[in-house]
Design a protein around this motif. Structure first.
Motif, PDB file in Angstrom:
ATOM      1  N   ALA B 131      27.721  65.248  52.752  1.00 37.13           N
ATOM      2  CA  ALA B 131      29.552  64.987  52.734  1.00 37.13           C
ATOM      3  C   ALA B 131      29.899  66.911  52.726  1.00 37.13           C
ATOM      4  CB  ALA B 131      29.521  64.628  51.522  1.00 37.13           C
ATOM      5  N   ASP B 132      29.604  67.929  51.931  1.00 37.59           N
ATOM      6  CA  ASP B 132      30.159  68.467  52.676  1.00 37.59           C
ATOM      7  C   ASP B 132      29.745  69.362  53.706  1.00 37.59           C
ATOM      8  OD1 ASP B 132      30.539  69.099  49.739  1.00 37.59           O
ATOM      9  OD2 ASP B 132      29.021  69.717  48.938  1.00 37.59           O
ATOM     10  N   GLU B 133      28.848  69.327  54.512  1.00 37.43           N
ATOM     11  CA  GLU B 133      27.803  69.777  55.532  1.00 37.43           C
ATOM     12  C   GLU B 133      29.386  69.667  56.685  1.00 37.43           C
ATOM     13  OE1 GLU B 133      24.064  69.811  55.709  1.00 37.43           O
ATOM     14  OE2 GLU B 133      24.211  68.833  57.413  1.00 37.43           O
ATOM     15  N   LEU B 134      29.543  68.180  56.517  1.00 37.41           N
ATOM     16  CA  LEU B 134      30.072  67.678  57.382  1.00 37.41           C
ATOM     17  C   LEU B 134      31.711  67.752  56.995  1.00 37.41           C
ATOM     18  CD1 LEU B 134      28.710  63.788  57.076  1.00 37.41           C
ATOM     19  CD2 LEU B 134      28.969  64.726  59.331  1.00 37.41           C
ATOM     20  N   PHE B 135      32.146  67.832  56.137  1.00 34.21           N
ATOM     21  CA  PHE B 135      33.353  68.656  55.619  1.00 34.21           C
ATOM     22  C   PHE B 135      33.660  70.064  56.338  1.00 34.21           C
ATOM     23  CE2 PHE B 135      34.424  65.082  52.821  1.00 34.21           C
ATOM     24  CZ  PHE B 135      35.997  65.208  53.029  1.00 34.21           C
ATOM     25  N   ALA B 136      32.853  70.939  56.306  1.00 36.42           N
ATOM     26  CA  ALA B 136      32.893  71.729  57.125  1.00 36.42           C
ATOM     27  C   ALA B 136      32.491  72.077  58.685  1.00 36.42           C
ATOM     28  CB  ALA B 136      31.608  73.262  56.787  1.00 36.42           C
ATOM     29  N   ALA B 137      31.947  71.357  59.087  1.00 34.15           N
ATOM     30  CA  ALA B 137      32.228  71.420  60.067  1.00 34.15           C
ATOM     31  C   ALA B 137      32.367  70.527  60.897  1.00 34.15           C
ATOM     32  CB  ALA B 137      30.425  70.168  61.031  1.00 34.15           C
ATOM     33  N   PHE B 138      33.359  69.700  60.216  1.00 34.35           N
ATOM     34  CA  PHE B 138      35.014  68.923  60.292  1.00 34.35           C
ATOM     35  C   PHE B 138      36.192  69.513  60.023  1.00 34.35           C
ATOM     36  CE2 PHE B 138      32.218  65.428  62.102  1.00 34.35           C
ATOM     37  CZ  PHE B 138      32.524  65.220  63.207  1.00 34.35           C
ATOM     38  N   ASP B 139      36.545  71.083  59.798  1.00 32.38           N
ATOM     39  CA  ASP B 139      37.316  71.914  59.195  1.00 32.38           C
ATOM     40  C   ASP B 139      37.986  71.146  58.728  1.00 32.38           C
ATOM     41  OD1 ASP B 139      38.665  73.928  59.872  1.00 32.38           O
ATOM     42  OD2 ASP B 139      39.620  73.531  61.502  1.00 32.38           O
ATOM     43  N   LEU B 140      37.960  70.405  57.559  1.00 31.50           N
ATOM     44  CA  LEU B 140      38.346  69.794  56.604  1.00 31.50           C
ATOM     45  C   LEU B 140      37.905  69.914  55.397  1.00 31.50           C
ATOM     46  CD1 LEU B 140      37.953  65.713  57.748  1.00 31.50           C
ATOM     47  CD2 LEU B 140      40.313  67.243  57.432  1.00 31.50           C
ATOM     48  N   SER B 141      37.520  71.502  55.431  1.00 31.23           N
ATOM     49  CA  SER B 141      36.862  71.421  53.297  1.00 31.23           C
ATOM     50  C   SER B 141      38.067  72.045  52.181  1.00 31.23           C
ATOM     51  CB  SER B 141      36.317  72.826  53.163  1.00 31.23           C
ATOM     52  OG  SER B 141      35.119  71.770  54.293  1.00 31.23           O
ATOM     53  N   HIS B 142      39.166  72.603  53.147  1.00 28.64           N
ATOM     54  CA  HIS B 142      40.377  72.321  52.820  1.00 28.64           C
ATOM     55  C   HIS B 142      40.759  70.864  52.045  1.00 28.64           C
ATOM     56  CE1 HIS B 142      42.164  71.599  56.419  1.00 28.64           C
ATOM     57  NE2 HIS B 142      42.388  71.284  55.975  1.00 28.64           N
ATOM     58  N   ALA B 143      40.029  69.799  51.914  1.00 25.24           N
ATOM     59  CA  ALA B 143      40.710  69.042  51.542  1.00 25.24           C
ATOM     60  C   ALA B 143      40.215  68.351  51.454  1.00 25.24           C
ATOM     61  CB  ALA B 143      41.523  67.972  53.421  1.00 25.24           C
ATOM     62  N   ALA B 144      38.765  68.560  50.996  1.00 26.93           N
ATOM     63  CA  ALA B 144      37.879  67.539  50.640  1.00 26.93           C
ATOM     64  C   ALA B 144      38.205  66.608  49.252  1.00 26.93           C
ATOM     65  CB  ALA B 144      36.652  68.451  50.576  1.00 26.93           C
ATOM     66  N   LYS B 145      39.276  67.713  48.039  1.00 23.58           N
ATOM     67  CA  LYS B 145      39.229  67.031  46.853  1.00 23.58           C
ATOM     68  C   LYS B 145      40.603  65.915  46.564  1.00 23.58           C
ATOM     69  CE  LYS B 145      35.384  69.461  44.603  1.00 23.58           C
ATOM     70  NZ  LYS B 145      35.789  70.372  44.290  1.00 23.58           N
ATOM     71  N   LYS B 146      41.085  66.372  48.279  1.00 25.82           N
ATOM     72  CA  LYS B 146      42.321  65.162  48.297  1.00 25.82           C
ATOM     73  C   LYS B 146      42.594  63.674  48.246  1.00 25.82           C
ATOM     74  CE  LYS B 146      46.254  67.944  51.079  1.00 25.82           C
ATOM     75  NZ  LYS B 146      47.124  68.150  51.699  1.00 25.82           N
ATOM     76  N   GLN B 147      43.003  63.218  48.074  1.00 24.08           N
ATOM     77  CA  GLN B 147      43.137  60.971  48.105  1.00 24.08           C
ATOM     78  C   GLN B 147      43.250  61.284  49.699  1.00 24.08           C
ATOM     79  OE1 GLN B 147      45.439  60.574  44.865  1.00 24.08           O
ATOM     80  NE2 GLN B 147      44.311  58.471  44.878  1.00 24.08           N
ATOM     81  N   VAL B 148      42.241  60.168  50.079  1.00 24.78           N
ATOM     82  CA  VAL B 148      42.864  59.623  51.885  1.00 24.78           C
ATOM     83  C   VAL B 148      43.802  59.499  51.997  1.00 24.78           C
ATOM     84  CG1 VAL B 148      42.239  58.874  53.698  1.00 24.78           C
ATOM     85  CG2 VAL B 148      40.054  59.438  52.159  1.00 24.78           C
ATOM     86  N   LYS B 149      44.803  58.417  50.936  1.00 19.84           N
ATOM     87  CA  LYS B 149      46.397  59.062  51.615  1.00 19.84           C
ATOM     88  C   LYS B 149      46.920  59.561  51.181  1.00 19.84           C
ATOM     89  CE  LYS B 149      46.635  57.005  46.555  1.00 19.84           C
ATOM     90  NZ  LYS B 149      46.867  56.093  45.920  1.00 19.84           N
ATOM     91  N   ASP B 150      46.538  60.630  51.342  1.00 21.37           N
ATOM     92  CA  ASP B 150      47.442  62.510  51.129  1.00 21.37           C
ATOM     93  C   ASP B 150      47.246  62.896  52.695  1.00 21.37           C
ATOM     94  OD1 ASP B 150      49.117  61.145  49.261  1.00 21.37           O
ATOM     95  OD2 ASP B 150      47.470  62.378  47.758  1.00 21.37           O
ATOM     96  N   TYR B 151      45.921  62.482  53.410  1.00 18.97           N
ATOM     97  CA  TYR B 151      46.033  63.250  55.008  1.00 18.97           C
ATOM     98  C   TYR B 151      47.047  63.012  55.644  1.00 18.97           C
ATOM     99  CZ  TYR B 151      40.809  63.772  53.554  1.00 18.97           C
ATOM    100  OH  TYR B 151      40.000  64.971  53.151  1.00 18.97           O
ATOM    101  N   SER B 152      46.785  64.049  55.991  1.00 18.18           N
ATOM    102  CA  SER B 152      47.626  63.403  58.569  1.00 18.18           C
ATOM    103  C   SER B 152      46.791  62.241  59.083  1.00 18.18           C
ATOM    104  CB  SER B 152      48.064  65.100  58.622  1.00 18.18           C
ATOM    105  OG  SER B 152      46.231  65.231  59.018  1.00 18.18           O
ATOM    106  N   GLY B 153      47.181  61.756  59.952  1.00 22.07           N
ATOM    107  CA  GLY B 153      46.705  61.103  60.389  1.00 22.07           C
ATOM    108  C   GLY B 153      45.704  61.431  60.990  1.00 22.07           C
ATOM    109  N   GLY B 154      46.167  63.074  61.637  1.00 23.98           N
ATOM    110  CA  GLY B 154      44.967  63.977  63.086  1.00 23.98           C
ATOM    111  C   GLY B 154      43.618  64.294  62.046  1.00 23.98           C
ATOM    112  N   MET B 155      43.820  64.314  60.156  1.00 29.60           N
ATOM    113  CA  MET B 155      42.712  64.712  59.698  1.00 29.60           C
ATOM    114  C   MET B 155      42.350  63.436  58.941  1.00 29.60           C
ATOM    115  SD  MET B 155      44.899  66.946  57.059  1.00 29.60           S
ATOM    116  CE  MET B 155      43.830  67.078  55.339  1.00 29.60           C
ATOM    117  N   ARG B 156      42.679  62.385  59.332  1.00 24.04           N
ATOM    118  CA  ARG B 156      42.019  61.094  58.958  1.00 24.04           C
ATOM    119  C   ARG B 156      41.143  60.507  60.268  1.00 24.04           C
ATOM    120  NH1 ARG B 156      45.371  56.215  56.296  1.00 24.04           N
ATOM    121  NH2 ARG B 156      46.617  58.289  55.092  1.00 24.04           N
TER     122      ARG B 156
END
Lengths: 268, 333
Positions: B131-156
């Protein structure tokens, strides 16, 4: 890190050994536990109605129905536990309907997992909800003066029965969740069916004063059989026949609806 | 173990050949024929676009190939596995990202990926590491601990695609991967898709954007009313429309109708207006014919601000195939 996917993460990641069905199911159970952490409000939904029922019936109607509030609570508490579990089983169906609507279920269905695992996970969540809600209601009952004559072993046996009841009824709402498109419709339909079944039972009152035709229904109503067994287990007067009769409906529901669930899941 | 041996063999046999091969796939819902017999051959390691308007049957076709909807008729193999007889093996070789971010919104992004990693069979620490590897690869590490409902459309969308890559799939299905995204987010997703394809993943995507198919896909199948009406590279599709297309822009847009009629008569072909309405395009069999058409305009004292003879845009290809202006406008879903 501007260019999102780096080749290193895409060097072929091979599939690990296929996990067991149990392991799949436990993952979904873990998800249910996480939901408790992230959506603690759901506990409020689960226990508010039964708490209000307990207080209302005990103090407003209790004296008139049983002579005193204390006597009524002694009669009512095992029944309200049944009602709590049966009402709360609707929750899984609503959750399922939400997952399907959001497309999350499609992702699960496109994974090489045990097909019943998502449902087993819902059941794990259900069992946890039943235990938590049951414990809270029992705690309030004890605080108000309820005393289970059968002591701790009786209460444990009663809770085991409670979980079995919730498990059996859960299938009804899972099937509804698979068929009905919106979570609110699942709830409305479920309660339309549940209200008569729960109220035309011996949870609130002794059916002795009911008209014959109604009493005939109440006496075979599975909710009545379950409530009688719960009273027996907590009061220390249960016999095997009582408990077995209480288990007929949950067993039939499981045997009948688990295959339907699987069929609906595959057909979609 | 036998299962994995079979899968490995199927992988090898599919390599360098067809990742997907479908014959006569069909599906009806009630009286509606959503997919009415489609053949599809998707070469391994390519990006293949299924292009069509809403309600054309793109999603149903993809759902059948991803084992989510059983076909009424026809057959297909995906990564060498038979779709109907071995759906479980197909599921082991594919990943699907649906039209709506298929994630649990109450959970954090990281929990979503850990959950899916565990379902694939990664255990404990390995699941978290993946999971962490994919978060880093997709430039999402900063949002890893956020609930998905708080993600923007692009992040989702990115998380959704990451969720499809826990185990590198043989075929990745992307249902309208950029619908509803802003241009920057769309570019990011496109870059990601190209990189995935370069690493050897076969990608089948549906889109209603001609530009998307043109930009990304090596081959394009055009679907309309449940049938495949054309297939080829973007260049082949354009070439099939005719040797050339005459584009005319008018100095006086008020005379557009008149000009369209004249051009249509002169070249005996339907005239396509660009969405903005300021430009006309019509197939011309030869430069001489195009010349005569322009002369006809001048004779009627309609002055072109600009005209050129060139290859058609994909949009014009769609127009000549379906007789409709552009895929987005038809909405029958």
């Amino acid at each position: 890190m501007k260019d999102a996917v780096t080749p290193a993460t895409l060097t072929r990641v091979e599939r690990p050994a296929q996990p067991s069905p149990l392991s799949n199911a436990l993952v979904f159970g873990w998800r249910a536990v996480l939901k408790f952490r992230h959506v603690p409000e759901q506990l409020f939904d689960l226990v508010m109605t039964p708490i209000m029922f307990t207080l209302l019936f005990t103090f407003v109607f209790g004296g008139a129905l049983a002579g005193s509030s204390g006597d009524y609570l002694q009669f009512f508490l095992p029944g309200i536990l049944v009602q709590t579990v049966v009402f709360n089983a609707v929750y899984s169906g609503m959750g399922l309907s939400t997952d399907i609507g959001k497309g999350l279920f499609d992702r699960f269905r496109s994974l090489p997992i045990w097909p019943l695992a998502p449902f087993a996970g819902l059941m794990v969540g259900d069992v946890l909800r039943h235990l938590i809600a049951g414990t809270i209601i029992l705690g309030i009952g004890l605080g108000l003066g309820y005393r289970p004559e059968a002591g701790v072993p009786g209460v444990l046996a009663a809770f085991a029965l409670l979980v079995a009841i919730g498990f059996g009824f859960g299938w009804i709402f899972i099937v509804l969740g698979l068929i009905v498109r919106t979570p609110t419709t699942v709830m409305t339909l479920s309660f339309t069916f549940l209200f008569p079944v729960v109220f035309a039972s011996n949870i609130m009152v002794d059916p002795a004063t009911m008209p014959d035709w109604l009493r005939a229904f109440v006496e075979v109503n599975p909710v009545t059989l379950m409530t009688t067994a719960m009273r027996g287990l907590m009061g220390g007067t249960a016999d095997l026949g009582e408990v077995l009769r209480a288990l007929i409906a949950p067993a039939l529901l499981t045997l009948g609806l688990a295959p339907v669930t699987l069929w609906l899941y595959r057909r979609q | 173990m036998k299962d994995t041996a079979d899968a490995a063999q199927a992988d090898r046999s599919a390599a360098g050949r067809l990742a997907i091969s479908a014959r006569g796939l069909a599906k009806s819902f009630g009286d509606t024929r959503a997919v009415a017999g489609v053949d599809l051959d998707v070469p391994s390691g390519s990006i293949f676009a299924v292009l069509g308007p809403n309600g054309a049957g793109k999603t149903t076709l993809m759902r059948m190939l991803a084992t989510l909807t059983p076909p009424d008729a026809g057959s297909a193999t995906v990564m060498g596995h038979d779709l109907v007889r071995a759906p479980h093996a197909v599921r082991g070789a594919i990943a699907m990202t649906g039209q709506f971010a298929s994630l649990d919104e109450d959970l954090t992004g990281r929990e979503n990926l850990i959950m899916l990693a565990r379902l694939w069979g990664f255990q404990g620490r390995a699941a978290r590491a993946r999971a962490d590897e994919l978060f880093a690869a997709f430039d999402l590490s900063h949002a890893a601990k956020k609930q998905v409902k708080d993600y923007s459309g692009g992040m989702r969308r990115r998380l959704d695609i990451a969720a499809s890559l826990i185990v590198t799939p043989g075929v990745l299905f992307l249902d309208e991967p950029t619908t509803g995204l802003d241009p920057t987010a769309r570019q990011k997703v496109w870059r990601m898709i190209r990189r995935l394809a370069r690493s050897g993943v076969t990608i089948l995507l549906t889109t209603q954007y001609l530009e998307e198919a043109d930009q990304l896909a090596e081959r394009i199948a055009v679907i309309d009313h449940g049938r495949k009406i054309a297939e080829g590279t973007s260049r082949e599709l354009k070439a099939a429309t005719g040797s050339g297309v005459l584009h005319v822009a008018l100095a006086d847009p008020a005379r557009l109708d008149e000009a369209a009629e004249l051009l249509g008569r002169a070249l005996d072909a339907p005239v396509h207006r660009s969405p903005e309405g300021g430009q006309l395009a019509v197939a011309a069999p030869s430069p001489a014919a195009a010349n005569r058409a322009v002369a006809a305009l001048l004779e009627a004292e309609i002055t072109p601000a600009d005209f050129s003879l060139g290859s058609p845009s994909l949009e014009e290809v769609f127009f000549s195939l379906t007789g409709r202006a552009e895929p987005q406008t038809e909405d029958t879903e």
